[in-house]
Design a protein around this motif. Structure first.
Motif, PDB file in Angstrom:
ATOM      1  N   TYR A  35       7.761  30.022  -7.773  1.00  0.00           N
ATOM      2  CA  TYR A  35       8.637  31.166  -8.017  1.00  0.00           C
ATOM      3  C   TYR A  35       8.909  31.341  -9.518  1.00  0.00           C
ATOM      4  O   TYR A  35       8.943  32.467 -10.028  1.00  0.00           O
ATOM      5  CB  TYR A  35       9.970  30.992  -7.270  1.00  0.00           C
ATOM      6  CG  TYR A  35       9.805  30.816  -5.778  1.00  0.00           C
ATOM      7  CD1 TYR A  35       8.796  31.480  -5.073  1.00  0.00           C
ATOM      8  CD2 TYR A  35      10.659  29.978  -5.058  1.00  0.00           C
ATOM      9  CE1 TYR A  35       8.642  31.311  -3.697  1.00  0.00           C
ATOM     10  CE2 TYR A  35      10.513  29.808  -3.683  1.00  0.00           C
ATOM     11  CZ  TYR A  35       9.499  30.469  -3.017  1.00  0.00           C
ATOM     12  OH  TYR A  35       9.349  30.300  -1.667  1.00  0.00           O
ATOM     13  N   ARG A  36       9.088  30.230 -10.226  1.00  0.00           N
ATOM     14  CA  ARG A  36       9.364  30.285 -11.659  1.00  0.00           C
ATOM     15  C   ARG A  36       8.168  30.874 -12.410  1.00  0.00           C
ATOM     16  O   ARG A  36       8.337  31.713 -13.309  1.00  0.00           O
ATOM     17  CB  ARG A  36       9.684  28.886 -12.179  1.00  0.00           C
ATOM     18  CG  ARG A  36      10.181  28.877 -13.631  1.00  0.00           C
ATOM     19  CD  ARG A  36      10.487  27.471 -14.121  1.00  0.00           C
ATOM     20  NE  ARG A  36      11.439  26.787 -13.250  1.00  0.00           N
ATOM     21  CZ  ARG A  36      11.147  25.770 -12.453  1.00  0.00           C
ATOM     22  NH1 ARG A  36       9.911  25.288 -12.411  1.00  0.00           N
ATOM     23  NH2 ARG A  36      12.067  25.210 -11.707  1.00  0.00           N
ATOM     24  N   ALA A  37       6.954  30.440 -12.033  1.00  0.00           N
ATOM     25  CA  ALA A  37       5.767  30.971 -12.686  1.00  0.00           C
ATOM     26  C   ALA A  37       5.635  32.474 -12.428  1.00  0.00           C
ATOM     27  O   ALA A  37       5.240  33.237 -13.322  1.00  0.00           O
ATOM     28  CB  ALA A  37       4.517  30.239 -12.184  1.00  0.00           C
ATOM     29  N   SER A  38       5.955  32.902 -11.211  1.00  0.00           N
ATOM     30  CA  SER A  38       5.873  34.328 -10.878  1.00  0.00           C
ATOM     31  C   SER A  38       6.868  35.132 -11.702  1.00  0.00           C
ATOM     32  O   SER A  38       6.555  36.242 -12.170  1.00  0.00           O
ATOM     33  CB  SER A  38       6.160  34.539  -9.387  1.00  0.00           C
ATOM     34  OG  SER A  38       5.212  33.857  -8.601  1.00  0.00           O
ATOM     35  N   LYS A  39       8.061  34.602 -11.891  1.00  0.00           N
ATOM     36  CA  LYS A  39       9.066  35.311 -12.702  1.00  0.00           C
ATOM     37  C   LYS A  39       8.628  35.409 -14.150  1.00  0.00           C
ATOM     38  O   LYS A  39       8.813  36.435 -14.799  1.00  0.00           O
ATOM     39  CB  LYS A  39      10.411  34.590 -12.589  1.00  0.00           C
ATOM     40  CG  LYS A  39      11.052  34.717 -11.208  1.00  0.00           C
ATOM     41  CD  LYS A  39      12.324  33.886 -11.102  1.00  0.00           C
ATOM     42  CE  LYS A  39      12.916  34.003  -9.689  1.00  0.00           C
ATOM     43  NZ  LYS A  39      14.115  33.136  -9.517  1.00  0.00           N
ATOM     44  N   MET A  40       8.023  34.354 -14.676  1.00  0.00           N
ATOM     45  CA  MET A  40       7.547  34.383 -16.062  1.00  0.00           C
ATOM     46  C   MET A  40       6.457  35.429 -16.240  1.00  0.00           C
ATOM     47  O   MET A  40       6.353  36.055 -17.301  1.00  0.00           O
ATOM     48  CB  MET A  40       7.023  33.005 -16.464  1.00  0.00           C
ATOM     49  CG  MET A  40       8.093  31.933 -16.563  1.00  0.00           C
ATOM     50  SD  MET A  40       7.398  30.309 -16.993  1.00  0.00           S
ATOM     51  CE  MET A  40       6.813  30.631 -18.656  1.00  0.00           C
ATOM     52  N   ALA A  53       0.323  34.494 -13.401  1.00  0.00           N
ATOM     53  CA  ALA A  53       1.249  33.521 -12.818  1.00  0.00           C
ATOM     54  C   ALA A  53       0.531  32.226 -12.473  1.00  0.00           C
ATOM     55  O   ALA A  53       1.074  31.126 -12.648  1.00  0.00           O
ATOM     56  CB  ALA A  53       1.897  34.122 -11.570  1.00  0.00           C
ATOM     57  N   ARG A  54      -0.700  32.341 -12.002  1.00  0.00           N
ATOM     58  CA  ARG A  54      -1.495  31.150 -11.671  1.00  0.00           C
ATOM     59  C   ARG A  54      -1.765  30.325 -12.928  1.00  0.00           C
ATOM     60  O   ARG A  54      -1.836  29.087 -12.870  1.00  0.00           O
ATOM     61  CB  ARG A  54      -2.802  31.579 -11.017  1.00  0.00           C
ATOM     62  CG  ARG A  54      -3.638  30.446 -10.491  1.00  0.00           C
ATOM     63  CD  ARG A  54      -4.743  30.958  -9.595  1.00  0.00           C
ATOM     64  NE  ARG A  54      -5.634  31.865 -10.286  1.00  0.00           N
ATOM     65  CZ  ARG A  54      -6.514  32.661  -9.669  1.00  0.00           C
ATOM     66  NH1 ARG A  54      -6.600  32.674  -8.358  1.00  0.00           N
ATOM     67  NH2 ARG A  54      -7.293  33.463 -10.363  1.00  0.00           N
ATOM     68  N   ALA A  55      -1.923  30.992 -14.061  1.00  0.00           N
ATOM     69  CA  ALA A  55      -2.120  30.262 -15.318  1.00  0.00           C
ATOM     70  C   ALA A  55      -0.819  29.612 -15.779  1.00  0.00           C
ATOM     71  O   ALA A  55      -0.817  28.489 -16.296  1.00  0.00           O
ATOM     72  CB  ALA A  55      -2.647  31.213 -16.392  1.00  0.00           C
ATOM     73  N   PHE A  56       0.306  30.310 -15.551  1.00  0.00           N
ATOM     74  CA  PHE A  56       1.593  29.759 -15.972  1.00  0.00           C
ATOM     75  C   PHE A  56       1.899  28.436 -15.286  1.00  0.00           C
ATOM     76  O   PHE A  56       2.456  27.533 -15.876  1.00  0.00           O
ATOM     77  CB  PHE A  56       2.710  30.760 -15.646  1.00  0.00           C
ATOM     78  CG  PHE A  56       2.829  31.891 -16.625  1.00  0.00           C
ATOM     79  CD1 PHE A  56       1.791  32.218 -17.473  1.00  0.00           C
ATOM     80  CD2 PHE A  56       3.992  32.638 -16.682  1.00  0.00           C
ATOM     81  CE1 PHE A  56       1.897  33.264 -18.351  1.00  0.00           C
ATOM     82  CE2 PHE A  56       4.102  33.691 -17.566  1.00  0.00           C
ATOM     83  CZ  PHE A  56       3.057  34.013 -18.402  1.00  0.00           C
ATOM     84  N   ILE A  57       1.542  28.351 -13.993  1.00  0.00           N
ATOM     85  CA  ILE A  57       1.955  27.183 -13.212  1.00  0.00           C
ATOM     86  C   ILE A  57       1.218  25.917 -13.637  1.00  0.00           C
ATOM     87  O   ILE A  57       1.652  24.810 -13.323  1.00  0.00           O
ATOM     88  CB  ILE A  57       1.740  27.450 -11.704  1.00  0.00           C
ATOM     89  CG1 ILE A  57       2.661  26.543 -10.882  1.00  0.00           C
ATOM     90  CG2 ILE A  57       0.286  27.262 -11.299  1.00  0.00           C
ATOM     91  CD1 ILE A  57       2.704  26.885  -9.422  1.00  0.00           C
ATOM     92  N   THR A  58       0.129  26.065 -14.364  1.00  0.00           N
ATOM     93  CA  THR A  58      -0.613  24.880 -14.803  1.00  0.00           C
ATOM     94  C   THR A  58       0.068  24.176 -15.968  1.00  0.00           C
ATOM     95  O   THR A  58      -0.256  23.029 -16.266  1.00  0.00           O
ATOM     96  CB  THR A  58      -2.037  25.260 -15.241  1.00  0.00           C
ATOM     97  OG1 THR A  58      -1.968  26.088 -16.408  1.00  0.00           O
ATOM     98  CG2 THR A  58      -2.779  25.994 -14.143  1.00  0.00           C
TER      99      THR A  58
END
Length: 601
Positions: free
Chosen positions: A468-473, A509-514
């Motif tokens: 959820y945090r990555a999606s918000k970013m 978002a997928r890149a953020f979560i890494t």
């Protein structure tokens, strides 16, 4: 290496070698194979004995009639006939049981073999260089992985089973025929050379045609996959009729090859039947003469005629097997062609790691794609930790090539690329790529939930809150929660049930979560509207703090805040500096930047 799609190699195919390699896959279950062979052979022997036993029943009946009537009835030994019929019934039941178990065992062996082939094929596709995907069509690769493997699975069981039966039948029937009459046997055998001649003339041509058929099927699959994927573009440019014509051309080629292959394989049966019938007539006439002279019993001639009729069956089956084997080998060769492809080489260098303050160092890099001249001849670049490096230039300048080299999709031909002083060729590819996150212009999302698509980028287990945090970013959370199923929304095969901009947000978002150490953005905001682009840029600035990043962009407004802008043309750096420095220089970059605003106005 092949280019542009599936092609037939000029060198002759190794028929025996392909068969041997296929059976090597089966050899890991050799005891099951041996058991199936033995059971099938026993069942066939039982089948061979039944005509001779039934013939003896005919002889018993004929002898009874020959003795004339005694007390108003013929002296037929019904007890003997009963024993014979019981024996035949037992043989038929045993034959069915043995054949069933043999078939079941063969199915297990073949399906396990095909399972291993699929596993090896899939594993191989993860080891071939990216260059293989660049020079081979997806349709042909899919055709090999699906159609060719399925062709082997579909035909292999019946082929092996028929081969065992045919060989045992051939020699078993031959022995039984000679045990009845050597003269009739020689007459029956005269048809063998003629049958062999027919097979030798047709089978090789049939194999070549089956190979071409599989290749043309790969072409057609490639065309269909391409047109389905680009259906929207085809309709937009009114190219439907052109696509239909091209499909018709490809379909016509496949039809022509398939028709010839099937015709040649189909004509063998009528020819073999003609030869069989000629032999049958001659044997029947000679057998009748032997019965009339008392040289042979009627039951023996009956059994011999049955054997003569059956003797052609192994020949016909072997003919069919030869045609089927052509198709199996054609598919096998296409699979082994992939398994024999060169793999990505882990070539290390003898260059020791050096002390440096640079995050990345490009030293005299020379590189060119396979079969092409060097695109880069003497590329040099230093990147400091935490820098945002923008790469701009006209199409074909070499921007995406740098990304390919950074992640070792390709290795340099000369010079070196160092990460913190260590040549990246000395770093394991998996370890190297764990340090990167990438967002490309062409979004890739798989069939599954939005939640799983975002989580896909994580190198280790992450919590729901991290997703959820990555999606918000990435400013994706707002649109995701407006969907009926929210994060559990299922994306279809090409994720067409959400917009292009939304797909791009999900990949970001997928890149953020890494939580990447190094970030690569290749036209990452090209499909996003202006408002969303501004939001993403804000999120990117937060994400890029303390991280090294490479940004490839045509829209130069997106990289004004870059720490260093590299202007490339024809594989070399022609300008470098900040946006303000390059604009003040008033040369290539300034021309590109100003031209975009001129075009926009």
């Amino acid at each position: 290496m092949r280019h542009g799609g599936p092609q037939v190699e000029a060198k002759p195919k190794d028929f025996k070698g392909s068969i041997k390699r296929l059976f090597n896959y089966m050899a890991v279950r050799k005891w099951l194979m041996l058991g199936a062979f033995i059971l099938s052979a026993i069942a066939t022997v039982m089948q061979i004995f039944t005509p001779r036993i039934l013939g003896s029943a005919t002889t018993v009946i004929f002898d009874g009639f020959s003795e004339g009537m005694v007390g108003g009835r013929y002296p037929i030994d019904f007890a003997a006939i009963r024993k014979i019929l019981i024996s035949v019934a037992i043989l038929y039941v045993a034959n069915a049981v043995f054949r069933y178990v043999a078939q079941l065992t063969l199915v297990r062996v073949v399906q396990s073999t095909v399972f291993d082939l699929r596993q090896d094929f899939k594993a191989k596709m993860s080891r071939v260089p990216v260059e293989y995907y660049d020079t081979n069509s997806n349709g042909d690769i899919m055709s090999r992985a699906i159609n060719d493997v399925d062709n082997i699975a579909r035909q292999m069981v019946q082929t092996i089973n028929q081969a065992i039966m045919s060989v045992v039948q051939f020699f078993g029937i031959l022995i039984m025929m000679f045990s009845i009459s050597w003269k009739l046997s020689i007459v029956a055998l005269l048809t063998v050379p003629l049958s062999a001649f027919i097979i030798s003339r047709i089978a090789p041509t049939s194999r070549k045609l089956f190979k071409k058929q599989q290749t043309e099927l790969g072409h057609l699959n490639s065309h269909i996959e391409e047109t389905f994927a680009g259906h929207t573009e085809i309709v937009s440019f009114n190219r439907e009729e052109h696509v239909i014509e091209e499909f018709g051309f490809q379909n016509e080629k496949l039809f022509g090859i398939a028709w010839k292959a099937q015709f040649l394989s189909g004509i063998l049966m009528p020819l073999m039947n003609m030869v069989k019938n000629l032999g049958y007539v001659i044997v029947a006439v000679m057998g009748g003469i032997d019965v009339s002279t008392g040289a042979l019993a009627l039951g023996e001639v009956q059994a011999f005629l049955t054997y003569t009729n059956q003797f052609s069956e192994p020949m016909k089956q072997l003919t069919n097997i030869m045609n089927t084997i052509q198709s199996i080998v054609a598919s096998t060769e296409r699979i082994f062609e992939v398994l024999d492809e060169a793999e990505m080489l882990d070539v290390s260098t003898d260059q020791p790691a050096i002390e440096t303050t640079d995050k990345f160092t490009f030293e005299n890099v020379r590189f060119g794609y396979a079969g092409q001249e060097d695109l880069m001849t003497d590329f040099n670049l230093s990147v400091k930790p935490g820098q945002m490096v923008a790469i701009v230039g006209p199409t074909g300048a070499g921007k995406s090539t740098i990304i390919n080299l950074l992640e070792r999709f390709y290795d340099v031909r000369g010079g070196s690329i160092k990460l913190e002083g260590e040549d990246i060729r000395n770093i394991d590819r998996d370890d190297l790529r764990r340090r990167f996150a990438m967002v490309l212009q062409d979004t890739w999302l798989f069939n599954g939930t939005i939640f799983d698509n975002i989580k896909y980028g994580a190198h280790e287990e992450v919590s729901d809150e991290d997703v959820y945090r990555a999606s918000k970013m990435a400013h994706a959370d707002e649109f995701i929660r407006t969907l009926p199923e929210g994060y559990n929304t299922i994306l279809n095969e090409d994720a067409s049930n959400i917009s292009q901009g939304q797909r791009q947000l999900l990949t970001i978002a997928r890149a953020f979560i890494t939580d990447p150490e190094i970030l690569i953005l290749d036209e990452a905001t090209s499909s996003v509207d202006t408002r969303t682009e501004v939001l993403i840029q804000r999120a990117m600035r937060r994400l890029l703090e303390g991280r090294t990043s490479f940004v490839v962009a045509h829209r130069l407004s997106t990289i004004r805040d870059a720490d260093n802008i590299i202007v490339m043309n024809k594989g070399d750096i022609i300008e470098t500096g900040t946006h303000d420095e390059l604009m003040a220089l008033g040369e290539f970059y300034a021309g590109l930047y100003n031209s975009q605003f001129t075009e926009a106005s």
